[in-house]
Design an enzyme around this catalytic site. Structure first.
Site, short mmCIF file in Angstrom:
data_model
loop_
_atom_site.label_atom_id
_atom_site.label_comp_id
_atom_site.label_asym_id
_atom_site.label_seq_id
_atom_site.Cartn_x
_atom_site.Cartn_y
_atom_site.Cartn_z
N GLN A 164 0.79 -1.25 0.03
CA GLN A 164 -0.36 0.16 0.44
C GLN A 164 0.75 1.04 0.06
O GLN A 164 0.78 2.45 -0.75
CB GLN A 164 -0.81 0.13 0.85
N GLU A 206 -3.22 9.08 -1.04
CA GLU A 206 -2.59 9.56 -0.11
C GLU A 206 -1.38 11.11 -0.85
O GLU A 206 -0.72 11.62 -0.47
CB GLU A 206 -2.04 9.35 0.19
N LYS A 338 -3.62 6.32 15.43
CA LYS A 338 -5.56 7.16 14.52
C LYS A 338 -6.05 7.34 15.53
O LYS A 338 -6.81 6.29 15.71
CB LYS A 338 -5.66 6.34 13.99
N LYS A 389 2.76 10.21 10.28
CA LYS A 389 2.62 9.71 9.09
C LYS A 389 1.91 9.81 8.22
O LYS A 389 0.86 10.51 9.01
CB LYS A 389 2.46 8.12 8.98
O1 LIG Z 1 -2.80 2.23 6.26
C1 LIG Z 1 -3.49 2.86 6.50
O2 LIG Z 1 -2.13 3.50 7.77
C2 LIG Z 1 -3.80 4.12 6.63
C3 LIG Z 1 -2.64 5.71 5.62
O3 LIG Z 1 -2.02 5.14 4.82
O4 LIG Z 1 -4.61 3.99 5.00
P1 LIG Z 1 -6.47 3.81 5.65
O5 LIG Z 1 -6.80 5.23 5.83
O6 LIG Z 1 -6.89 3.74 4.01
O7 LIG Z 1 -6.62 3.07 6.80
MG LIG Z 2 -1.56 1.01 7.60
#
Ligand SMILES: O=C(O)[C@@H](CO)OP(=O)(O)O
Ligand SMILES: [Mg+2]
EC number: 4.2.1.11
Length: 427
Positions: A164, A206, A338, A389
């Protein structure tokens, strides 16, 4: 009291993927006001707080409107009169009001936007920048080191490559502005190299380039080449960081990598990653194995955890209990933070504290669906988290955060100084 909550309101706004999301605004009796917007992930862990999001091909659902109604009818009356400074009390009330283990009734997005808006309002009420309010008076000694995407794949780019996020970390930079300069240089070179090969298909969610390549490793070797062409010493000036996001293609110890044209066993997957670590200047790997593959994560961490940051994202979902359990079994040595995975700032902080107690490093992270909201930058600075990040150049919802980092660094006593290398896992 100036910081008493006088009103809570919410509106439907839009995120960087063109999907509706929630903005909450909290006004205080003293006239100050704070607001925050919920982000949204695409590669989500099953243990995350559940958002009320609009679904369907035209995103024409009613869930965001349902979440707004919940804020109007239930959250606002419950919070009015509380002190905005009482973040713990506010968050506990939100959790109790929702009443589900995963915030599915009122919506994780409604809760996190409210929780963050309360912090913004409290900071404004006290006349402090948010980072300073969150730091509780402690002076941060540095601004976090950026981790920035150069190529985007997986669920963020039509799965052109399986993995990813291919990111860089300017491990040799002394200050925040220089880290951005160096990364921008690598980014531009990577784009040119892809375009010259005729393999550039646009930019991913992103901001990283969207590569059309024949294998995952080709992306890695192109990234290494871009670091060199940009004039940096790989590993010394600029290193590589990966988010494999393996839950997207792995289940029950089997990993289906479309680019490689085959299914890998857990052991083969670990072998491939170790081969990459030996060949490329990789300092960090996130979600190397799927969230249901604890045995694989333990084996991987045992094999490389002493020389590599192994981050749990889908696996740990910013959850204190999960972090403690992972530490007990030896899975990962770092946690991605997050706020919207947890659903409130208090729970986010608890996950960070659990990481610190367990000797895990931490990285504050944006989501793939973002907005102009810059709360996470303040959070990383205020809470003293040494890594951040966020996605890449060419997308303003990402640059809003990096530019906020530049602004904050002007008011820090240490300016834009980055964490000392020795304080980072690869130091
Ligand atoms: O996997 C992740 O760390 C995030 C950011 O890259 O992606 P997503 O917000 O889609 O989970
Ligand atoms: Mg991730």
């Amino acid at each position: 009291m100036k910081t008493r909550i006088a009103r809570v309101s919410a509106r439907r706004v839009w995120d960087s993927r063109g999907r509706p999301t929630i903005e909450v605004e909290i006004g205080l009796t003293g006239g100050a006001c704070g607001r925050a917007i919920a982000p949204a992930g695409a590669s989500t862990g099953t243990g995350e707080a559940i958002d009320l999001r609009d679904g369907g091909p035209s995103f024409g659902g009613m869930d965001v409107k349902r979440a707004l109604a919940g804020i109007d009818r239930e959250i606002a009356p419950a919070l009015v009169g509380m002190d905005a400074i009482d973040q713990g009390g506010i968050d506990l009330r939100l959790i109790a009001l929702d009443g589900t283990p995963n915030k599915a009734r009122l919506g994780g997005n409604a809760l996190i936007a409210t929780s963050m808006a309360a912090a913004h309002a409290a900071a404004a009420g006290l006349g402090l920048p948010l980072w300073k309010y969150l730091s509780g008076g402690a002076e941060p000694g540095w601004i976090p080191l950026p981790e920035i995407q150069i190529f985007g794949g997986g669920a963020h780019a039509g799965r052109r490559i399986d993995i990813q996020d291919l990111m860089v970390v300017a491990v040799g930079a002394q200050d925040f502005a220089t880290a951005l300069d160096w990364t921008a240089e690598v980014y531009r070179c990577a784009g040119r190299l892809l375009a010259n090969k005729g393999r550039l298909a646009g930019v991913a969610d992103e901001g990283g380039y969207w590569p059309m390549l024949d294998s995952n490793e080709e992306a890695l070797s192109l990234l290494l080449h871009a670091i060199e062409v940009a004039g940096f010493r790989p590993g010394e000036d600029v290193a590589i960081s990966l988010d494999i996001a393996a839950s997207e293609f792995g289940r029950e110890g089997l990993y289906r990598l479309d680019r490689e044209g085959r299914i890998f066993s857990r052991d083969e997957m670990i072998e491939m990653l170790i081969d990459w670590i030996n060949k490329y200047p990789i300092v960090s790997i996130e979600d190397p194995l799927a969230e249901d593959d604890e045995a694989g994560l333990v084996a991987f961490t045992r094999a490389v955890g002493d020389r590599l940051q192994v981050i749990g994202d889908d696996f740990l979902v910013t959850n204190a209990q999960r972090v403690r359990r992972a530490a007990a079994v030896g899975a990962c040595n770092s946690v991605l933070i997050k706020p919207n995975q947890a659903g409130t700032l208090t729970e986010t902080r608890a996950a960070l504290d659990a990481a610190r107690d367990s000797g895990y490093s931490a990285v504050v992270s944006a989501r793939s669906g973002e907005t102009e909201d810059v709360t996470i930058v303040h959070l990383a600075v205020g809470w003293g988290v040494p890594q951040l990040k966020v996605g890449s150049f060419t997308r303003s919802e990402r640059m809003a955060k990096w530019n906020e980092g530049l602004r904050i660094s002007e008011s820090l006593p240490t300016g834009g100084a980055l964490p000392p290398r020795a304080s980072l896992p690869w130091g």
